[in-house]
Design an enzyme around this catalytic site. Structure first.
Site, PDB file in Angstrom:
ATOM      1  N   VAL A 138       0.870  -1.174   0.000  1.00 48.03           N
ATOM      2  CA  VAL A 138       0.000   0.000   0.000  1.00 48.03           C
ATOM      3  C   VAL A 138       0.907   1.224   0.000  1.00 48.03           C
ATOM      4  O   VAL A 138       2.099   1.125   0.303  1.00 48.03           O
ATOM      5  CB  VAL A 138      -0.951   0.030   1.219  1.00 48.03           C
ATOM      6  CG1 VAL A 138      -2.012  -1.048   1.095  1.00 48.03           C
ATOM      7  CG2 VAL A 138      -0.179  -0.124   2.513  1.00 48.03           C
ATOM      8  N   SER A 139       0.346   2.373  -0.330  1.00 50.53           N
ATOM      9  CA  SER A 139       1.186   3.550  -0.539  1.00 50.53           C
ATOM     10  C   SER A 139       1.561   4.293   0.733  1.00 50.53           C
ATOM     11  O   SER A 139       2.582   4.966   0.784  1.00 50.53           O
ATOM     12  CB  SER A 139       0.482   4.530  -1.497  1.00 50.53           C
ATOM     13  OG  SER A 139       0.325   3.924  -2.768  1.00 50.53           O
ATOM     14  N   THR A 140       0.721   4.183   1.784  1.00 53.94           N
ATOM     15  CA  THR A 140       0.997   4.906   3.017  1.00 53.94           C
ATOM     16  C   THR A 140       0.797   4.003   4.219  1.00 53.94           C
ATOM     17  O   THR A 140       0.123   2.967   4.141  1.00 53.94           O
ATOM     18  CB  THR A 140       0.070   6.134   3.172  1.00 53.94           C
ATOM     19  OG1 THR A 140      -1.270   5.684   3.439  1.00 53.94           O
ATOM     20  CG2 THR A 140       0.068   6.986   1.907  1.00 53.94           C
TER      21      THR A 140
ATOM     22  N   GLN B  86      -2.832   3.041   5.290  1.00 54.42           N
ATOM     23  CA  GLN B  86      -3.640   2.113   4.506  1.00 54.42           C
ATOM     24  C   GLN B  86      -3.470   0.685   5.008  1.00 54.42           C
ATOM     25  O   GLN B  86      -2.499   0.355   5.689  1.00 54.42           O
ATOM     26  CB  GLN B  86      -3.266   2.218   3.022  1.00 54.42           C
ATOM     27  CG  GLN B  86      -3.642   3.558   2.411  1.00 54.42           C
ATOM     28  CD  GLN B  86      -3.190   3.677   0.966  1.00 54.42           C
ATOM     29  OE1 GLN B  86      -2.006   3.548   0.667  1.00 54.42           O
ATOM     30  NE2 GLN B  86      -4.112   3.933   0.068  1.00 54.42           N
TER      31      GLN B  86
END
Length: 206
Positions: free
Chosen positions: A8-10, A13
């Site tokens: 996931v990007s962050t 998340q």
């Protein structure tokens, strides 16, 4: 051996959905590598670890292909590098199923190219829509993004000062608003005419 990779990007998340999907295919938890980092960089600890661990004949399984990379070039380069080591890539949830573990299957190779291309097209269209929305909002005098923390009364006074011919330095001194905030919050000046307006019947030549 099949190895799982989820991203996931962050850090805010959740990886659970991807991990559950990988586990349902029979991949043990200790063989699922994870990252909470943007796909715009290949410098990801989890990705680096799974690539270092993978051996000849292994397959790296992802929920969707964009977990590997966000651009066509990055994704295809990664799949190519893995195929050079005889390591395949397989996805689970994309509309087009990819399995690069069989390099002799031309349809499998075509699927890799098509799916990566669709992913890049979608990202490009998303960026274009966002840019268009910002342009429309700016043209209508609206700001998007974080709400302003500048005192509206001070901002109105700053706009009045600019309209009456004061310099930015004067406005900063009189309002206490920083130069950067003034440039960010003051509405743009109306564009100056660059052509001579056509004459009308009410404007006879002199």
């Amino acid at each position: 051996m099949e190895l799982g990779y989820a991203r996931v990007s962050t850090v805010k998340q959740d990886l659970d959905r991807q991990i559950d999907a990988l586990a349902q295919t029979g991949i043990a938890a200790e063989r699922i590598y994870v990252d909470k980092k943007s796909g715009s960089t290949v410098d990801r600890p989890g990705l680096r670890a799974v690539m270092e661990y993978a051996r000849d004949g292994d397959v790296i399984v992802v929920h969707t292909l964009d977990r590997l990379g966000r651009t066509v070039r990055d994704t295809l380069n990664l799949i190519h590098d893995l195929s050079e080591r005889n390591i395949g890539v397989r996805n689970l949830a994309d509309p087009i199923r990819v399995d690069s573990s069989n390099p002799d299957d031309p349809m499998a190779q075509l699927s890799v190219v098509l799916l990566a291309l669709f992913g890049q097209m979608e990202r490009t269209y998303t960026l274009e829509r966002a840019a268009h929305a910002r342009a429309v909002a700016t043209a209508k005098g609206r700001r998007i993004g974080r709400p302003s923390v500048v005192d509206p009364d001070k901002l109105a006074y700053a706009e009045h000062l600019r309209t009456t011919g004061h310099t930015i330095a004067d406005i900063v001194a009189k309002t206490g608003i920083t130069r950067t905030s003034l440039y960010r919050h003051l509405p743009p000046r109306p564009p100056e005419a660059v052509t001579v307006a056509p004459k009308t019947a009410a404007d006879p030549e002199t």
